[in-house]
Motif scaffolding. Structure first.
Motif, short mmCIF file in Angstrom:
data_model
loop_
_atom_site.label_atom_id
_atom_site.label_comp_id
_atom_site.label_asym_id
_atom_site.label_seq_id
_atom_site.Cartn_x
_atom_site.Cartn_y
_atom_site.Cartn_z
N ILE A 97 10.46 -69.09 50.03
CA ILE A 97 11.03 -69.44 51.33
C ILE A 97 11.12 -70.95 51.49
O ILE A 97 12.15 -71.50 51.88
N VAL A 98 10.03 -71.63 51.17
CA VAL A 98 10.01 -73.09 51.28
C VAL A 98 10.98 -73.71 50.29
O VAL A 98 11.73 -74.64 50.62
N ALA A 99 10.99 -73.21 49.05
CA ALA A 99 11.86 -73.77 48.02
C ALA A 99 13.33 -73.63 48.41
O ALA A 99 14.12 -74.57 48.25
N ALA A 100 13.71 -72.46 48.90
CA ALA A 100 15.11 -72.24 49.27
C ALA A 100 15.53 -73.16 50.41
O ALA A 100 16.62 -73.75 50.39
N ILE A 145 15.58 -73.44 41.61
CA ILE A 145 15.60 -73.54 43.07
C ILE A 145 14.41 -74.39 43.53
O ILE A 145 14.55 -75.28 44.37
N ALA A 146 13.24 -74.11 42.97
CA ALA A 146 12.04 -74.88 43.33
C ALA A 146 12.20 -76.34 42.96
O ALA A 146 11.83 -77.25 43.73
N GLU A 147 12.75 -76.60 41.78
CA GLU A 147 12.94 -77.99 41.35
C GLU A 147 13.97 -78.70 42.22
O GLU A 147 13.88 -79.91 42.45
N GLY A 155 7.43 -77.68 42.79
CA GLY A 155 7.95 -77.43 41.46
C GLY A 155 6.85 -77.17 40.45
O GLY A 155 6.96 -76.28 39.60
N ASP A 156 5.75 -77.93 40.55
CA ASP A 156 4.63 -77.76 39.63
C ASP A 156 3.97 -76.40 39.81
O ASP A 156 3.63 -75.73 38.84
N GLY A 194 24.57 -76.21 51.53
CA GLY A 194 23.61 -77.01 52.27
C GLY A 194 23.13 -76.34 53.55
O GLY A 194 22.87 -77.01 54.55
N ASP A 195 23.00 -75.00 53.52
CA ASP A 195 22.63 -74.22 54.70
C ASP A 195 21.20 -73.68 54.52
O ASP A 195 21.01 -72.63 53.89
N PRO A 196 20.19 -74.35 55.07
CA PRO A 196 18.80 -73.91 54.85
C PRO A 196 18.48 -72.56 55.48
O PRO A 196 17.64 -71.82 54.96
N ILE A 197 19.12 -72.24 56.60
CA ILE A 197 18.85 -70.95 57.26
C ILE A 197 19.35 -69.81 56.39
O ILE A 197 18.65 -68.82 56.14
N ALA A 198 20.59 -69.94 55.90
CA ALA A 198 21.14 -68.90 55.03
C ALA A 198 20.38 -68.82 53.71
O ALA A 198 20.19 -67.73 53.16
#
Length: 215
Positions: A97-100, A145-147, A155-156, A194-198
């Motif tokens: 969730i945070v990464a996305a 996605i995390a990176e 990422g780590d 660039g849509d964090p909600i989606a």
């Protein structure tokens, strides 16, 4: 402090500062002994200790390779290796969730290229029914996605979870719909837009579908 203790500290320092990256083969005993001005026996003992600590791995007939940069990574991987699948998925849910969300606002063109490449590999492996290649591509996609969050800690953490994630993805055999996967496509498109909600919603959809045995 013995010569071996000093060598252990020196080799740890070389690994932690990136002189040898994870996956790199370290120099042979003879070269290390000459460079450091000690006996090969002392080098061998220091390397043996670092192998036991999980920082190095010896491959018969091929040399010794770096497998981690610190003992904390080793401990985390060992814990993950013993964890239940449900526990791994719970942790993954929080990370994804945070990464996305961050990836949607922080990603670069290079990040997008890596995501496209992973999706193409994932789809091709699904069509070929190549489970190992599919699993590699699926884990790589989520790692990228995390990176793309450009949060080094996130990422780590994800990189250190990769082995456990690989096992859960493969065990679930979730590639039936790999050629027509709306959830991963939605996540990529949200990051692209660039849509964090989606992006957050798409990441949750992937995990919900995964826990249903279909992702």
């Amino acid at each position: 402090m013995t010569i071996v203790d000093t060598l252990i500290i020196e080799l740890r320092r070389e690994i932690s500062r990136g002189a040898w990256q994870v996956g790199d083969r370290i120099p042979p005993e003879s070269q290390l002994a000459e460079t450091l001005g000690v006996s090969r026996l002392s080098i061998r003992e220091a390397v043996r200790v670092l192998i036991h600590a999980g920082l190095l791995t010896a491959r018969q007939g091929d040399g010794t390779y770096v497998t981690a940069t610190d003992e904390g990574q080793v401990a985390l991987r060992r814990h993950l290796g013993r964890a239940e699948t449900a526990d791994i998925l719970d942790v993954r849910r929080g990370l994804d969730i945070v990464a996305a969300r961050l990836a949607a606002t922080m990603r670069t063109e290079e990040d997008l290229d890596k995501l496209r490449e992973a999706m193409e590999r994932r789809a091709a492996a699904g069509r070929a029914a190549d489970l190992d290649a599919f699993t590699d591509a699926d884990v790589d996609f989520h790692l990228y996605i995390a990176e793309a969050s450009h949060n080094w800690l996130l990422g780590d953490l994800y990189r250190n979870m990769s082995d456990a994630l690989w096992e859960t993805v493969k065990a679930n055999q979730c590639m039936d719909d790999a050629g027509d996967d709306p959830f991963h496509t939605a996540l990529f498109e949200a990051v692209l837009a660039g849509d964090p909600i989606a992006a957050t919603a798409a990441a949750l959809s992937i995990l919900d579908d995964y826990t249903d045995g279909e992702a």
